[in-house]
Design an enzyme around this catalytic site. Structure first.
Site, PDB file in Angstrom:
ATOM      1  N   VAL A 190      22.682  45.117  41.637  1.00  0.00           N
ATOM      2  CA  VAL A 190      22.792  45.817  40.349  1.00  0.00           C
ATOM      3  C   VAL A 190      23.756  45.065  39.416  1.00  0.00           C
ATOM      4  O   VAL A 190      23.571  45.057  38.200  1.00  0.00           O
ATOM      5  CB  VAL A 190      23.227  47.288  40.557  1.00  0.00           C
ATOM      6  N   GLU A 204      33.212  44.519  39.994  1.00  0.00           N
ATOM      7  CA  GLU A 204      33.937  44.772  41.248  1.00  0.00           C
ATOM      8  C   GLU A 204      32.889  44.988  42.329  1.00  0.00           C
ATOM      9  O   GLU A 204      32.294  46.057  42.428  1.00  0.00           O
ATOM     10  CB  GLU A 204      34.811  46.037  41.097  1.00  0.00           C
ATOM     11  N   CYS A 241      34.776  49.175  50.359  1.00  0.00           N
ATOM     12  CA  CYS A 241      34.393  47.807  49.964  1.00  0.00           C
ATOM     13  C   CYS A 241      35.248  46.739  50.631  1.00  0.00           C
ATOM     14  O   CYS A 241      34.779  45.640  50.876  1.00  0.00           O
ATOM     15  CB  CYS A 241      34.469  47.658  48.455  1.00  0.00           C
ATOM     16  N   GLY A 250      30.123  48.207  42.230  1.00  0.00           N
ATOM     17  CA  GLY A 250      28.926  48.486  43.035  1.00  0.00           C
ATOM     18  C   GLY A 250      28.449  47.220  43.713  1.00  0.00           C
ATOM     19  O   GLY A 250      29.220  46.286  43.931  1.00  0.00           O
TER      20      GLY A 250
HETATM   21  P1  NAD Z   1      25.723  52.833  43.744  1.00  0.00           P
HETATM   22  O1  NAD Z   1      24.351  52.925  44.324  1.00  0.00           O
HETATM   23  O2  NAD Z   1      26.518  54.067  43.535  1.00  0.00           O
HETATM   24  O3  NAD Z   1      25.579  52.045  42.384  1.00  0.00           O
HETATM   25  C1  NAD Z   1      26.684  51.796  41.578  1.00  0.00           C
HETATM   26  C2  NAD Z   1      26.355  52.232  40.183  1.00  0.00           C
HETATM   27  O4  NAD Z   1      25.288  51.446  39.676  1.00  0.00           O
HETATM   28  C3  NAD Z   1      25.928  53.686  40.083  1.00  0.00           C
HETATM   29  O5  NAD Z   1      26.653  54.323  39.054  1.00  0.00           O
HETATM   30  C4  NAD Z   1      24.446  53.595  39.805  1.00  0.00           C
HETATM   31  O6  NAD Z   1      23.976  54.644  38.985  1.00  0.00           O
HETATM   32  C5  NAD Z   1      24.306  52.280  39.091  1.00  0.00           C
HETATM   33  N1  NAD Z   1      22.991  51.697  39.274  1.00  0.00           N
HETATM   34  C6  NAD Z   1      22.240  51.719  40.406  1.00  0.00           C
HETATM   35  N2  NAD Z   1      21.068  51.065  40.210  1.00  0.00           N
HETATM   36  C7  NAD Z   1      21.092  50.630  38.931  1.00  0.00           C
HETATM   37  C8  NAD Z   1      20.173  49.883  38.135  1.00  0.00           C
HETATM   38  N3  NAD Z   1      18.996  49.462  38.613  1.00  0.00           N
HETATM   39  N4  NAD Z   1      20.519  49.614  36.862  1.00  0.00           N
HETATM   40  C9  NAD Z   1      21.701  50.021  36.367  1.00  0.00           C
HETATM   41  N5  NAD Z   1      22.599  50.733  37.072  1.00  0.00           N
HETATM   42  C10 NAD Z   1      22.306  51.033  38.337  1.00  0.00           C
HETATM   43  O7  NAD Z   1      26.633  51.911  44.588  1.00  0.00           O
HETATM   44  P2  NAD Z   1      26.256  50.734  45.528  1.00  0.00           P
HETATM   45  O8  NAD Z   1      25.704  49.602  44.748  1.00  0.00           O
HETATM   46  O9  NAD Z   1      25.544  51.238  46.728  1.00  0.00           O
HETATM   47  O10 NAD Z   1      27.773  50.425  45.961  1.00  0.00           O
HETATM   48  C11 NAD Z   1      28.079  49.837  47.132  1.00  0.00           C
HETATM   49  C12 NAD Z   1      28.595  48.446  46.848  1.00  0.00           C
HETATM   50  O11 NAD Z   1      29.717  48.546  45.994  1.00  0.00           O
HETATM   51  C13 NAD Z   1      29.075  47.742  48.083  1.00  0.00           C
HETATM   52  O12 NAD Z   1      28.671  46.406  48.026  1.00  0.00           O
HETATM   53  C14 NAD Z   1      30.578  47.825  47.969  1.00  0.00           C
HETATM   54  O13 NAD Z   1      31.260  46.808  48.639  1.00  0.00           O
HETATM   55  C15 NAD Z   1      30.761  47.746  46.491  1.00  0.00           C
HETATM   56  N6  NAD Z   1      32.030  48.337  46.100  1.00  0.00           N
HETATM   57  C16 NAD Z   1      32.959  47.545  45.532  1.00  0.00           C
HETATM   58  C17 NAD Z   1      34.187  48.061  45.199  1.00  0.00           C
HETATM   59  C18 NAD Z   1      35.242  47.225  44.559  1.00  0.00           C
HETATM   60  O14 NAD Z   1      36.210  47.779  44.055  1.00  0.00           O
HETATM   61  N7  NAD Z   1      35.107  45.915  44.540  1.00  0.00           N
HETATM   62  C19 NAD Z   1      34.454  49.411  45.431  1.00  0.00           C
HETATM   63  C20 NAD Z   1      33.463  50.190  46.006  1.00  0.00           C
HETATM   64  C21 NAD Z   1      32.244  49.653  46.327  1.00  0.00           C
END
Ligand code: NAD
Length: 477
Positions: free
Chosen positions: A215, A233, A265, A211
């Site tokens: 977070v 990641e 990502c 994510g």
């Molecule tokens: P998201 O909002 O789905 O959050 C990811 C996870 O974190 C979810 O399961 C969510 O429930 C949890 N979460 C959210 N807020 C939280 C909190 N306050 N406390 C605990 N858990 C919490 O996803 P996102 O953050 O919008 O994802 C997008 C980001 O992820 C982008 O920066 C993208 O580049 C990155 N990403 C990385 C990869 C990789 O493989 N490196 C793959 C996909 C996305």
């Protein structure tokens, strides 16, 4: 609190009494069941790992249509894209793990220094215990199941928490996974921030988080309370430096950028064009039209933005420069056409935050060196791309650019090479997975030494230290 799908809970293996707790939460109960089962080491034998991997594959095969439909609902993914960028990626990981499990699990004999001989030493990958896998919404199947493959292959139990922003996919995972995998050691917990917070408060043996950076800091802080290792990641602004502006280059860039409506990502976040960008922009436009036609907003192969919040965040970026291609959007369907911008504000959100949508800024730089400096002044991204056939430029690029992966001429393709570690560096992540890298990441590399007492060769180094013994120690160590 999040929903837990499997009721009633399976009996854990082992005969220890459940922990005494008057009002344990549902999550706490699930975890204690899982841990008690995992403590009996049922996940360790190779046969069990193989069975579970096979069962996971069967789930994907038998419910392919359900997952395709869920992905269409959550992100408007076309069936083809859903299959090859989500399901097939996981299946390839399963297949690779099945083929190499024997060799990965094998211990490695290592040399013992003369002073300790005769003795035997080996390094053996051992399961870590119980994993927590938290996924993001953009590839909501792949991002929880690919780490799960690594967890199973490495002999661990796991809880997966899919993203609440892809609710149909989260629901499908929660519905089908418990039917196929051993419920005593694998579980799906659905829910949002509250659920994640509760999960993170528990003690895990490894937390695998995908994510955003904000977070990730919450996850790392929660993990630190129990000294739990984490894999993070994350994302970032992955640059693409373009020296070769051929149509083939433009097509590869447009493909990587606009797949999943730019919500990838490792999508090229922005382009640094070495020299005049007019021809590149023209060819990018040509590529986009050849992929999605003249009306991409209604093209079945072009996805939508995940939520209104992200949709509005992206629309505000259109004000930060000149839109030279695309720019159309549909508020009702949350679709934004593949768009190209130039003359952009380098201080605005477009160029300071990860775009994560179908907007591609093209920035002109006069020299290749200027492009390298532009990248070096910004946080290290998950990937860095160079479009050039010049071996000299490729070599300078890989030497000078700091990123999770370096790719020449094939953006995104690194994702499907199971022998390459997938992960970031610095703010784009910590740790890597895919193939053996995932297996190793979720294993303990345990050292084991075995020395007999039948011949007590160590007596030469025991106190009291005479002059003669010191001589022997000096020679041996
Ligand atoms: P998201 O909002 O789905 O959050 C990811 C996870 O974190 C979810 O399961 C969510 O429930 C949890 N979460 C959210 N807020 C939280 C909190 N306050 N406390 C605990 N858990 C919490 O996803 P996102 O953050 O919008 O994802 C997008 C980001 O992820 C982008 O920066 C993208 O580049 C990155 N990403 C990385 C990869 C990789 O493989 N490196 C793959 C996909 C996305």
């Amino acid at each position: 609190m999040g929903l837990f799908t499997s009721t009633p809970l399976p009996e854990p293996v082992g005969d220890s009494a459940p922990p005494v707790d008057e009002h344990p939460s549902r999550i706490a109960t699930v975890l204690s069941h899982l841990r008690r089962s995992a403590d009996t080491r049922i996940t360790h034998p190779r046969r069990f790992r193989r069975q579970q991997l096979k069962a996971l594959e069967k789930m994907l095969e038998e419910h392919l249509e359900d997952f395709v439909q869920a992905l269409a609902e959550d992100l408007g993914k076309s069936a083809t894209e859903a299959k090859f960028s989500e399901i097939d990626v996981v299946r390839a990981e399963i297949d690779f793990a099945q083929r190499h499990l024997v060799e990965w699990m094998d211990s490695t004999s290592v040399k013992v220094p003369l002073a300790l001989q005769p003795a035997m030493a080996k390094v053996e990958p051992r399961p870590l215990g119980v994993m927590l896998i938290i996924g993001a919404w953009n590839y909501p199947v792949q991002l929880v199941l690919a780490p799960l493959v690594a967890a199973i292959a490495a002999g661990n139990a796991a809880v997966i928490k899919p993203s609440e922003l892809a609710p149909a996919t989260s629901g499908a995972l929660a519905k089908f996974l418990p039917v196929y995998l051993d419920e005593r050691v694998y579980a799906v917990v659905e829910g949002g921030v509250d659920t994640s917070t509760e999960l993170l408060a528990a003690r895990w043996d490894h937390i695998f988080y995908t994510g955003g950076e904000r977070v990730a800091k919450i996850v790392a802080a929660a993990a630190a309370k129990h000294l739990t290792p984490t894999t993070l990641e994350l994302g970032g602004k992955s640059p693409a430096v373009v020296e070769n502006d051929s149509l083939a280059s433009a097509k590869r860039l447009a493909y990587a950028k606009f797949m999943n409506a730019g919500q990838t990502c490792v999508a090229p976040d922005y382009v640094l064009s070495v020299g005049d960008s007019s021809e590149l922009i023209r060819r990018l436009g040509q590529a986009i039209t050849s992929f999605y036609g003249k009306e991409p907003l209604t093209h079945p192969d072009f996805g939508r933005i995940v939520s209104r919040k992200h949709f509005e965040r992206l629309l505000s970026m259109f004000e930060q420069g000149e839109v030279v291609f695309g720019g159309e959007y549909d508020e009702d369907t949350l679709r934004i056409a593949p768009s190209i911008m130039r003359n952009v504000d380098l201080e605005g959100s477009l160029m300071t935050e990860e775009i994560f949508g179908p907007i591609l800024p093209v920035i002109e730089v006069e020299t290749f060196e200027e492009a390298l400096e532009f990248i070096a002044r910004r946080p290290s991204p998950l990937a860095a791309y160079l479009m050039s056939e010049s071996p000299r430029l490729q070599s300078i690029f890989s030497d000078r650019v700091r990123a999770g992966s370096i790719v020449h001429n094939a953006p995104l393709a690194q994702m499907i090479v199971p022998t390459l570690p997938f992960g970031g560096v610095g703010p784009s992540g910590m740790g890597a997975y895919h193939g053996k890298h995932g297996f190793d990441r979720l294993s303990q590399m345990r050292s084991e030494l075995n020395k007999t007492t039948v011949v007590d060769t160590l007596s030469a180094i025991y106190p009291p230290y005479s002059w003669a013994k010191r001589k022997i120690i000096d020679r041996l160590l």
